[in-house]
Scaffold this motif. Structure first.
Motif, PDB file in Angstrom:
ATOM      1  N   UNK A  40      11.043   8.917  -1.688  1.00  0.00           N
ATOM      2  CA  UNK A  40      11.605  10.105  -1.050  1.00  0.00           C
ATOM      3  C   UNK A  40      10.771  10.646   0.095  1.00  0.00           C
ATOM      4  N   UNK A  41       9.537  10.224   0.231  1.00  0.00           N
ATOM      5  CA  UNK A  41       8.667  10.769   1.271  1.00  0.00           C
ATOM      6  C   UNK A  41       9.027  10.165   2.637  1.00  0.00           C
ATOM      7  N   UNK A  42       9.008  11.042   3.661  1.00  0.00           N
ATOM      8  CA  UNK A  42       9.339  10.602   5.021  1.00  0.00           C
ATOM      9  C   UNK A  42       8.127   9.942   5.674  1.00  0.00           C
ATOM     10  N   UNK A  43       8.388   9.273   6.802  1.00  0.00           N
ATOM     11  CA  UNK A  43       7.303   8.619   7.547  1.00  0.00           C
ATOM     12  C   UNK A  43       6.288   9.642   8.027  1.00  0.00           C
ATOM     13  N   UNK A  44       6.793  10.835   8.419  1.00  0.00           N
ATOM     14  CA  UNK A  44       5.883  11.888   8.905  1.00  0.00           C
ATOM     15  C   UNK A  44       4.972  12.352   7.786  1.00  0.00           C
ATOM     16  N   UNK A  45       5.500  12.515   6.569  1.00  0.00           N
ATOM     17  CA  UNK A  45       4.684  12.937   5.430  1.00  0.00           C
ATOM     18  C   UNK A  45       3.620  11.880   5.114  1.00  0.00           C
ATOM     19  N   UNK A  46       4.015  10.618   5.153  1.00  0.00           N
ATOM     20  CA  UNK A  46       3.069   9.539   4.865  1.00  0.00           C
ATOM     21  C   UNK A  46       1.960   9.517   5.913  1.00  0.00           C
ATOM     22  N   UNK A  47       2.335   9.693   7.191  1.00  0.00           N
ATOM     23  CA  UNK A  47       1.354   9.673   8.280  1.00  0.00           C
ATOM     24  C   UNK A  47       0.362  10.823   8.136  1.00  0.00           C
ATOM     25  N   UNK A  48       0.884  12.025   7.808  1.00  0.00           N
ATOM     26  CA  UNK A  48       0.002  13.194   7.648  1.00  0.00           C
ATOM     27  C   UNK A  48      -0.959  12.997   6.479  1.00  0.00           C
ATOM     28  N   UNK A  49      -0.472  12.420   5.404  1.00  0.00           N
ATOM     29  CA  UNK A  49      -1.319  12.191   4.224  1.00  0.00           C
ATOM     30  C   UNK A  49      -2.431  11.198   4.546  1.00  0.00           C
ATOM     31  N   UNK A  50      -2.088  10.120   5.238  1.00  0.00           N
ATOM     32  CA  UNK A  50      -3.096   9.117   5.603  1.00  0.00           C
ATOM     33  C   UNK A  50      -4.144   9.726   6.519  1.00  0.00           C
ATOM     34  N   UNK A  51      -3.698  10.584   7.450  1.00  0.00           N
ATOM     35  CA  UNK A  51      -4.633  11.219   8.382  1.00  0.00           C
ATOM     36  C   UNK A  51      -5.618  12.125   7.635  1.00  0.00           C
ATOM     37  N   UNK A  52      -5.115  12.934   6.664  1.00  0.00           N
ATOM     38  CA  UNK A  52      -5.991  13.817   5.880  1.00  0.00           C
ATOM     39  C   UNK A  52      -6.949  13.005   5.019  1.00  0.00           C
ATOM     40  N   UNK A  53      -6.436  11.913   4.470  1.00  0.00           N
ATOM     41  CA  UNK A  53      -7.280  11.072   3.619  1.00  0.00           C
ATOM     42  C   UNK A  53      -8.410  10.448   4.420  1.00  0.00           C
ATOM     43  N   UNK A  65       0.848  -1.201   0.000  1.00  0.00           N
ATOM     44  CA  UNK A  65       0.000   0.000   0.000  1.00  0.00           C
ATOM     45  C   UNK A  65       0.879   1.244   0.000  1.00  0.00           C
ATOM     46  N   UNK A  66       1.954   1.210   0.787  1.00  0.00           N
ATOM     47  CA  UNK A  66       2.861   2.358   0.862  1.00  0.00           C
ATOM     48  C   UNK A  66       3.475   2.646  -0.507  1.00  0.00           C
TER      49      UNK A  66
END
Length: 339
Positions: free
Chosen positions: A313-326, A305-306
């Protein structure tokens, strides 16, 4: 001043008794030689509450065959009590095997003026001498060591060792910041019991404790249904009715009792919470299961999924923020659809 300790190495000297006339029934006394007499088995009684199991199987067959060929080579040791009884201290198996052969009498050494504690020491030490300690069942070891310990304690022998074992028997009475583990390690390093039984003081302490368990629980220790360490924890449940309740539920419901359940039973008992209901819940496993919670359990997002939705290039923090907004957008749309 207490009596001197009966050592295993000088046990033979203790049996060098003076000849004594033994009253017989319908027979003439055989002249005593070196304190050895001959006596009918009917005149003898087994030691009270004798816990050592009689030989069975090949061990019994070998003894029967030996007695059939050579007779009883080692005299039985009897205690002539103040009540006029002749109690077997050593020789229960020889007596049993001889009867199977058809022999009704055998050589004996009679000892008088023994205290009950002295008699117990003879019973336990002769059994240890005639058998291998490792060949005994857990219940036999527990009985042997507990009886020996009580006899030594009653006579004030080896008070230093007895005091140390007391700590193991009653760990809740340990003072200061010393832990049970620290005490056990210290006792094991001294190896004070190693000379006598080849065991550490901590092991002896545990055996003495489990001797307090009721017979049905001890039988399960012998068969391996209950482990030795689980039995040690159960021994702290001093209420025999509670022990009987545990056995009854194990029989009726076919419950298993592992170390985790034994620790829990002990903990509930020591805190005064071991009711019949608690016993049933612990044995069934209900008490040891994780309590259900309304909070969602944590989970991991699959790597596929990731890689599908994010770049390297995306950091874990960016991925977490994107999932939260989604997720926020998803639940907002869901809410609108139900209006």
């Amino acid at each position: 001043m207490g009596k001197p300790k009966i050592h295993m190495e000088d046990f033979s000297d203790m049996l060098n008794f003076e000849p004594e006339a033994v009253p017989s029934q319908n027979q003439e006394d055989v002249p005593a030689q070196s304190g050895i007499l001959e006596m009918n088995f009917e005149q003898m009684e087994p030691f009270p509450n004798h816990k050592f199991k009689l030989y069975e199987g090949q061990q019994l067959a070998d003894m029967v065959e030996s007695i059939r060929q050579f007779g009883i080579l080692l005299p039985l040791i009897l205690w002539h009590t103040g009540e006029g009884k002749y109690i077997i201290l050593s020789g229960h198996n020889r007596c049993h095997a001889a009867k199977l052969v058809g022999i009704d009498k055998g050589p004996v050494i009679v000892k008088e003026n023994l205290s009950y504690e002295d008699a117990v020491l003879i019973v336990t030490e002769t059994n240890l001498r005639q058998r291998s300690f490792t060949d005994m069942s857990h219940s036999e070891r527990a009985f042997c060591l507990a009886q020996h310990y009580k006899a030594l304690k009653a006579q004030g022998r080896r008070s230093d060792l007895l005091e140390e074992i007391e700590v193991l028997l009653n760990p809740h009475e340990i003072k200061g910041n010393t832990t049970t583990v620290q005490v056990e390690q210290r006792l094991e390093s001294r190896e004070k019991l190693g000379q006598e039984y080849g065991l550490s003081a901590s092991k002896v302490g545990r055996y003495v404790r489990i001797a307090s368990l009721i017979e049905p629980l001890l039988c399960r220790v012998d068969t391996g249904e209950i482990s030795f360490l689980a039995a040690y924890d159960l021994s702290f449940i001093e209420d025999l009715e509670k022990q009987k309740r545990i056995v009854k539920l194990m029989e009726l419901e076919n419950y298993k009792l592992d170390m985790k359940k034994a620790e829990l039973l002990r903990s509930y008992y020591e805190t005064g919470k071991l009711s019949d209901t608690a016993i049933a819940e612990i044995l069934s496993g209900e008490k040891s299961q994780r309590r259900k919670t309304s909070k969602p359990q944590p989970f991991k997002v699959k790597p596929t999924v990731i890689t599908k939705y994010f770049t390297e290039g995306q950091s874990a923090k960016e991925i977490e923020d994107t999932i939260e907004r989604a997720l926020a957008l998803y639940f907002e749309m869901q809410e609108q659809n139900f209006k």
